[in-house]
Design a protein around this motif. Structure first.
Motif, mmCIF file in Angstrom:
data_model
loop_
_atom_site.group_PDB
_atom_site.id
_atom_site.type_symbol
_atom_site.label_atom_id
_atom_site.label_comp_id
_atom_site.label_asym_id
_atom_site.label_seq_id
_atom_site.Cartn_x
_atom_site.Cartn_y
_atom_site.Cartn_z
ATOM 1 N N ILE A 87 11.302 -17.107 76.207
ATOM 2 C CA ILE A 87 9.907 -17.464 76.530
ATOM 3 C C ILE A 87 9.960 -19.033 76.550
ATOM 4 C CG2 ILE A 87 7.460 -17.500 75.913
ATOM 5 C CD1 ILE A 87 7.918 -14.767 74.624
ATOM 6 N N VAL A 88 9.047 -19.653 77.578
ATOM 7 C CA VAL A 88 9.068 -21.236 77.599
ATOM 8 C C VAL A 88 7.817 -21.423 77.107
ATOM 9 C CG1 VAL A 88 8.981 -23.079 79.327
ATOM 10 C CG2 VAL A 88 10.556 -21.110 79.843
ATOM 11 N N TYR A 89 7.910 -22.248 76.068
ATOM 12 C CA TYR A 89 6.618 -22.915 75.432
ATOM 13 C C TYR A 89 6.478 -24.113 75.807
ATOM 14 C CZ TYR A 89 7.144 -18.719 72.630
ATOM 15 O OH TYR A 89 7.357 -17.480 71.825
ATOM 16 N N ASP A 90 4.933 -24.690 75.916
ATOM 17 C CA ASP A 90 4.915 -25.972 76.366
ATOM 18 C C ASP A 90 4.552 -26.874 74.945
ATOM 19 O OD1 ASP A 90 2.004 -27.672 78.285
ATOM 20 O OD2 ASP A 90 4.010 -28.637 77.041
ATOM 21 N N LEU A 91 5.264 -27.811 74.444
ATOM 22 C CA LEU A 91 5.151 -28.544 73.326
ATOM 23 C C LEU A 91 4.843 -30.116 73.361
ATOM 24 C CD1 LEU A 91 8.467 -27.099 72.153
ATOM 25 C CD2 LEU A 91 6.542 -26.915 70.591
ATOM 26 N N SER A 92 4.000 -30.127 74.755
ATOM 27 C CA SER A 92 3.641 -31.306 75.113
ATOM 28 C C SER A 92 2.677 -32.012 74.216
ATOM 29 C CB SER A 92 3.011 -31.437 76.601
ATOM 30 O OG SER A 92 3.934 -30.802 77.285
ATOM 31 N N ASN A 93 1.531 -31.330 73.623
ATOM 32 C CA ASN A 93 0.531 -31.681 72.823
ATOM 33 C C ASN A 93 0.896 -31.424 71.451
ATOM 34 O OD1 ASN A 93 -0.763 -32.267 75.257
ATOM 35 N ND2 ASN A 93 -1.155 -30.105 75.474
ATOM 36 N N GLU A 94 1.974 -31.186 71.063
ATOM 37 C CA GLU A 94 2.439 -30.876 69.582
ATOM 38 C C GLU A 94 2.970 -32.151 69.089
ATOM 39 O OE1 GLU A 94 1.737 -27.813 68.461
ATOM 40 O OE2 GLU A 94 2.721 -29.037 66.781
ATOM 41 N N ILE A 95 2.089 -32.468 67.912
ATOM 42 C CA ILE A 95 2.317 -33.796 67.207
ATOM 43 C C ILE A 95 3.696 -34.298 67.001
ATOM 44 C CG2 ILE A 95 1.752 -35.210 65.186
ATOM 45 C CD1 ILE A 95 -1.134 -34.451 65.551
ATOM 46 N N THR A 96 4.289 -33.030 66.400
ATOM 47 C CA THR A 96 5.640 -33.115 65.802
ATOM 48 C C THR A 96 6.732 -33.110 66.759
ATOM 49 O OG1 THR A 96 5.820 -30.618 65.612
ATOM 50 C CG2 THR A 96 5.031 -31.973 63.820
ATOM 51 N N TRP A 97 6.241 -33.096 68.077
ATOM 52 C CA TRP A 97 7.200 -33.068 69.095
ATOM 53 C C TRP A 97 7.007 -34.499 70.092
ATOM 54 C CZ3 TRP A 97 11.487 -30.600 70.641
ATOM 55 C CH2 TRP A 97 12.001 -29.328 70.203
ATOM 56 N N GLY A 98 6.594 -35.522 69.500
ATOM 57 C CA GLY A 98 6.168 -36.514 70.217
ATOM 58 C C GLY A 98 7.104 -37.213 70.987
ATOM 59 N N GLY A 99 6.834 -37.447 72.442
ATOM 60 C CA GLY A 99 8.106 -37.812 73.257
ATOM 61 C C GLY A 99 9.083 -36.875 73.809
ATOM 62 N N GLY A 100 8.638 -35.530 73.376
ATOM 63 C CA GLY A 100 9.610 -34.558 73.710
ATOM 64 C C GLY A 100 10.591 -34.206 72.755
ATOM 65 N N THR A 101 10.772 -35.128 71.456
ATOM 66 C CA THR A 101 11.860 -34.950 70.441
ATOM 67 C C THR A 101 11.353 -34.289 69.168
ATOM 68 O OG1 THR A 101 11.553 -37.350 69.580
ATOM 69 C CG2 THR A 101 13.249 -36.873 71.621
ATOM 70 N N HIS A 102 12.170 -33.787 68.488
ATOM 71 C CA HIS A 102 11.811 -33.088 67.130
ATOM 72 C C HIS A 102 12.944 -33.153 66.029
ATOM 73 C CE1 HIS A 102 9.179 -30.431 65.156
ATOM 74 N NE2 HIS A 102 10.258 -29.703 64.611
ATOM 75 N N PHE A 103 12.923 -33.960 65.213
ATOM 76 C CA PHE A 103 13.868 -33.902 64.405
ATOM 77 C C PHE A 103 15.279 -33.785 64.748
ATOM 78 C CE2 PHE A 103 11.167 -33.795 60.708
ATOM 79 C CZ PHE A 103 10.136 -33.233 61.235
ATOM 80 N N GLY A 104 15.472 -34.725 65.625
ATOM 81 C CA GLY A 104 16.953 -34.707 66.503
ATOM 82 C C GLY A 104 17.155 -33.845 67.812
ATOM 83 N N LEU A 105 16.266 -33.157 67.924
ATOM 84 C CA LEU A 105 16.189 -32.137 69.004
ATOM 85 C C LEU A 105 15.341 -32.670 70.293
ATOM 86 C CD1 LEU A 105 15.277 -28.656 67.082
ATOM 87 C CD2 LEU A 105 17.577 -29.404 67.763
ATOM 88 N N TYR A 106 15.793 -32.091 71.232
ATOM 89 C CA TYR A 106 15.333 -32.689 72.559
ATOM 90 C C TYR A 106 14.667 -31.525 73.413
ATOM 91 C CZ TYR A 106 17.279 -37.252 71.963
ATOM 92 O OH TYR A 106 17.478 -38.523 71.467
ATOM 93 N N SER A 107 13.357 -31.721 73.903
ATOM 94 C CA SER A 107 12.912 -30.524 74.637
ATOM 95 C C SER A 107 13.456 -30.295 76.172
ATOM 96 C CB SER A 107 11.405 -30.707 74.720
ATOM 97 O OG SER A 107 11.091 -32.022 75.451
ATOM 98 N N GLY A 108 13.166 -29.497 76.926
ATOM 99 C CA GLY A 108 13.776 -29.304 78.134
ATOM 100 C C GLY A 108 14.987 -28.357 78.039
ATOM 101 N N LYS A 109 15.211 -27.711 76.911
ATOM 102 C CA LYS A 109 16.287 -26.575 76.576
ATOM 103 C C LYS A 109 15.815 -25.408 75.925
ATOM 104 C CE LYS A 109 19.309 -30.746 75.619
ATOM 105 N NZ LYS A 109 19.637 -31.600 74.253
ATOM 106 N N ASP A 110 16.836 -24.510 75.933
ATOM 107 C CA ASP A 110 16.882 -23.344 75.225
ATOM 108 C C ASP A 110 17.095 -23.643 73.855
ATOM 109 O OD1 ASP A 110 17.804 -19.793 75.613
ATOM 110 O OD2 ASP A 110 16.905 -20.753 74.023
ATOM 111 N N LEU A 111 16.245 -23.571 72.681
ATOM 112 C CA LEU A 111 16.487 -24.020 71.452
ATOM 113 C C LEU A 111 16.331 -22.577 70.523
ATOM 114 C CD1 LEU A 111 14.558 -27.520 71.196
ATOM 115 C CD2 LEU A 111 17.144 -27.080 71.636
ATOM 116 N N THR A 112 16.700 -21.535 71.159
ATOM 117 C CA THR A 112 16.594 -20.172 70.284
ATOM 118 C C THR A 112 17.011 -20.350 68.928
ATOM 119 O OG1 THR A 112 16.440 -19.129 72.394
ATOM 120 C CG2 THR A 112 16.916 -17.832 70.315
ATOM 121 N N ASN A 113 18.491 -20.848 68.902
ATOM 122 C CA ASN A 113 19.444 -20.919 67.628
ATOM 123 C C ASN A 113 18.918 -21.839 66.866
ATOM 124 O OD1 ASN A 113 21.170 -19.036 69.022
ATOM 125 N ND2 ASN A 113 22.345 -20.372 69.811
ATOM 126 N N GLU A 114 18.517 -23.070 67.320
ATOM 127 C CA GLU A 114 17.958 -24.194 66.500
ATOM 128 C C GLU A 114 16.545 -23.564 65.919
ATOM 129 O OE1 GLU A 114 20.500 -26.111 69.411
ATOM 130 O OE2 GLU A 114 18.951 -24.643 69.348
#
Ligand code: HEM
Length: 136
Positions: A87-114
């Motif tokens: 499933i594709v989720y929109d994290l654009s308005n998520e405070i913890t995902w500012g600029g599309g990054t989150h604790f060293g992770l980058y959006s635009g990917k399948d992050l199921t394992n993480e």
């Protein structure tokens, strides 16, 4: 065909199908027209939301390939989308995902394992807007 004309015809078709639902004699007939009506309303939504031309599957869900998802990495003001369990989720308005990054992770990917390693909690996902599915 001009978009405004497409929208006009779509609205006419919706009005006609509403009539057919209303005047349907049998429940099966009504169900049939209701299904058609729902499809037409979704198509109108796509037209008015500029989603025409986007790939959608038979459930009218927007479909992303991994390559298409990579375009939504949250950089330079772009939306930040993440794939979890197909499933594709929109994290654009998520405070913890500012600029599309989150604790060293980058959006635009399948992050199921993480996600499973770090959170694995459905509640977090339940609060996020679902905007489509990952193409298998
Ligand atoms: C390396 C893996 C990850 C780590 C270490 C991590 C860490 C964290 C931490 C520490 C928080 C709390 C931040 C705070 O409250 O200030 C958080 C919140 C959050 N994380 Fe992650 N995360 C990871 C992966 C992911 C993934 C893959 C997603 C994708 C959906 C995600 C989505 C979220 C969301 C939506 C929140 C906010 C939850 C809320 O508001 O209750 N995280 N994460």
């Amino acid at each position: 065909m001009k978009k405004s004309l497409k929208i006009k015809f779509k609205i006419q078709k919706i009005m006609y199908l509403k009539q057919m639902v209303y005047f349907a004699k049998f429940p099966s007939q009504q169900l049939y027209y209701k299904k058609l009506l729902k499809n037409e309303i979704n198509k109108l939504k796509n037209l008015t939301n500029n989603r025409d031309g986007e790939k959608v599957n038979s459930n009218n869900q927007r479909e992303f390939t991994i390559e298409e998802l990579a375009q939504y990495d949250g950089s330079n003001g772009k939306p930040a989308y993440v794939g979890i369990n197909g499933i594709v989720y929109d994290l654009s308005n998520e405070i913890t995902w500012g600029g599309g990054t989150h604790f060293g992770l980058y959006s635009g990917k399948d992050l199921t394992n993480e996600f499973m390693q770090c959170h694995g909690k459905e509640e977090i996902l339940n609060n996020l807007p679902k905007i489509g599915v990952l193409k298998k």
